[in-house]
Design an enzyme around this catalytic site. Structure first.
Site, PDB file in Angstrom:
ATOM      1  N   CYS A   1       0.812  -1.243   0.000  1.00  0.00           N
ATOM      2  CA  CYS A   1       0.000   0.000   0.000  1.00  0.00           C
ATOM      3  C   CYS A   1       0.836   1.281   0.000  1.00  0.00           C
ATOM      4  O   CYS A   1       0.493   2.221  -0.710  1.00  0.00           O
ATOM      5  CB  CYS A   1      -0.986  -0.022   1.161  1.00  0.00           C
ATOM      6  SG  CYS A   1      -2.042  -1.483   1.136  1.00  0.00           S
TER       7      CYS A   1
ATOM      8  N   HIS B   1      -3.813   6.578   3.655  1.00  0.00           N
ATOM      9  CA  HIS B   1      -4.186   5.376   2.916  1.00  0.00           C
ATOM     10  C   HIS B   1      -5.664   5.065   3.178  1.00  0.00           C
ATOM     11  O   HIS B   1      -6.122   5.124   4.318  1.00  0.00           O
ATOM     12  CB  HIS B   1      -3.290   4.219   3.351  1.00  0.00           C
ATOM     13  CG  HIS B   1      -3.660   2.903   2.749  1.00  0.00           C
ATOM     14  ND1 HIS B   1      -3.979   2.766   1.413  1.00  0.00           N
ATOM     15  CD2 HIS B   1      -3.765   1.659   3.287  1.00  0.00           C
ATOM     16  CE1 HIS B   1      -4.263   1.505   1.171  1.00  0.00           C
ATOM     17  NE2 HIS B   1      -4.144   0.813   2.289  1.00  0.00           N
TER      18      HIS B   1
ATOM     19  N   ASN C   1     -10.227  -0.211  -0.790  1.00  0.00           N
ATOM     20  CA  ASN C   1      -8.776  -0.169  -0.592  1.00  0.00           C
ATOM     21  C   ASN C   1      -8.107  -0.553  -1.919  1.00  0.00           C
ATOM     22  O   ASN C   1      -8.214  -1.694  -2.355  1.00  0.00           O
ATOM     23  CB  ASN C   1      -8.416  -1.159   0.522  1.00  0.00           C
ATOM     24  CG  ASN C   1      -6.928  -1.215   0.805  1.00  0.00           C
ATOM     25  OD1 ASN C   1      -6.111  -0.709   0.051  1.00  0.00           O
ATOM     26  ND2 ASN C   1      -6.587  -1.859   1.904  1.00  0.00           N
TER      27      ASN C   1
END
Ligand code: UT7
Length: 330
Positions: free
Chosen positions: A116, A257, A287
């Site tokens: 990520c 994030h 996500n």
């Protein structure tokens, strides 16, 4: 790191596949509910690539948008850094394939595997390469086709992930104060089994039995990852703000994030940044791993929430574990 920026983001672009998977769609195939997903994550829908869409088919669009915004052409690019855990092929890199699609013949190209925070790792690398005089115009991509590693029969992960691409043209700062003020990266490989893909690598190459055991899909111990994410994102935020020589009140926009609204709220609370200064768009995209921050950054700019001269704090956490943060004057 000094607070005199060497590198700046000259243009940002994003793209997602057209297909949308809503919570209502997931309710039809899984033992889950729209209510649970929204309450526990904040996600309402995510974009999912169709069967003929490759990672680089929508990444190309994001890259072209970033280049148009920055006013550069393919021949201006010195390099391409591509952060992804879902390249179209094991070999060669997604970066080399994108280089060919763009016709960026002068550019070196390589992938970064940092999950990520990969795009933030990419920005840090671009900044370092510029300091070493190894490039003046670098395309930094964060893009994922997470639908290719998601088990849509596993409710603990299927509701979370989406596909998307973001890209930035990083150029030498112009001296007006805009650019990357601080970068910070960290890792802890001891915690790898909490978020990983057990099979399909060289340790356990693809076989029919591996596929039937679904070892090629991502597995996550959600609760443990949640706790580690809050801790690492909070520490990363402190570290980058400190390196930039700033205090939290100097941050105009926090762009974290986009994994879970509760993680975002906890990170903002720790940093002392109120939620009206936090960019949240996970309800539309889920996500998207390395694409998450550039997607949010592009939207923040488009919506006028991030204007020239404002200071943004970018922070992320992911598999590895890895974490990173960047402070940028826009
Ligand atoms: O991007 C990289 C980093 N990733 C992250 O940051 C993700 C971090 N983790 C999370 O965001 C959260 O842990 C999740 C959203 C994955 C899960 O939320 P949670 O509040 O931690 O739930 P949980 O795993 O503790 O599960 C609570 C309950 C369990 O049932 P029991 O044991 O209490 O009966 C789960 O089986 O919720 C159940 N559950 C679900 N129920 C309905 C798990 N997934 C679902 C689901 N729908 N999709």
């Amino acid at each position: 790191m000094t607070t005199v920026p060497i590198a700046m983001i000259a243009g940002i672009g994003a793209a997602v596949p057209a297909g949308v998977l809503t919570n209502a769609d997931l309710e039809r195939t899984l033992d889950t509910s729209d209510e649970w997903i929204i309450e526990r994550t904040g996600i309402r829908e995510r974009h999912i690539a169709g069967p003929s869409e490759t990672l680089n088919s929508f990444t190309l669009v994001a890259a072209q948008r970033a280049m148009a915004r920055a006013g550069v052409t393919a021949s201006d690019l010195d390099g391409i850094i591509f952060a992804t855990v879902t390249p179209d092929h094991r070999l060669p890199s997604a970066a080399c394939e994108l280089q060919a699609m763009l016709g960026a013949e002068r550019a070196w190209a390589f992938d970064v595997v940092a999950a990520c925070p990969g795009w933030l790792f990419g920005l840090s690398i671009a900044d370092g390469l510029m300091r070493a005089s190894l490039g003046d115009t670098i395309l930094v991509v964060g893009a994922e086709k997470l639908s290719s590693i998601t088990d849509y029969e596993d409710r603990s992960t299927a509701v979370l992930f989406g596909d998307g691409a973001g890209a930035a043209v990083v150029k030498r700062a112009t001296g007006d104060g805009r650019g990357l003020l601080a970068t910070y990266m960290g890792s802890d490989g001891n915690l790898a089994p909490l978020l990983h893909i057990p099979g399909g690598g060289s340790a356990e190459p693809l076989t029919a039995s591996l596929l039937s055991e679904k070892k090629h899909f991502v597995k996550m111990a959600g609760r443990e990852v949640f706790k580690a994410a809050v801790l690492a994102m909070s520490r990363s935020t402190d570290a980058a703000i400190g390196r930039a020589g700033l205090t939290p009140d100097a941050i105009d926009l926090l762009i974290p994030h986009q994994a879970n609204l509760r993680i975002i709220e906890a990170t903002a609370k720790h940093a002392g940044i109120s939620m009206d200064k936090v960019m949240v768009n996970l309800e539309r995209y889920g996500n998207t791993s390395s694409a998450s921050i550039p997607l949010a950054l592009q939207q923040a700019e488009e919506e006028g929430r991030l204007k020239s001269g404002m200071v943004a704090m970018l922070v992320s956490f992911g598999a590895g574990f890895t974490w990173a943060s960047v402070v940028v004057r826009w």
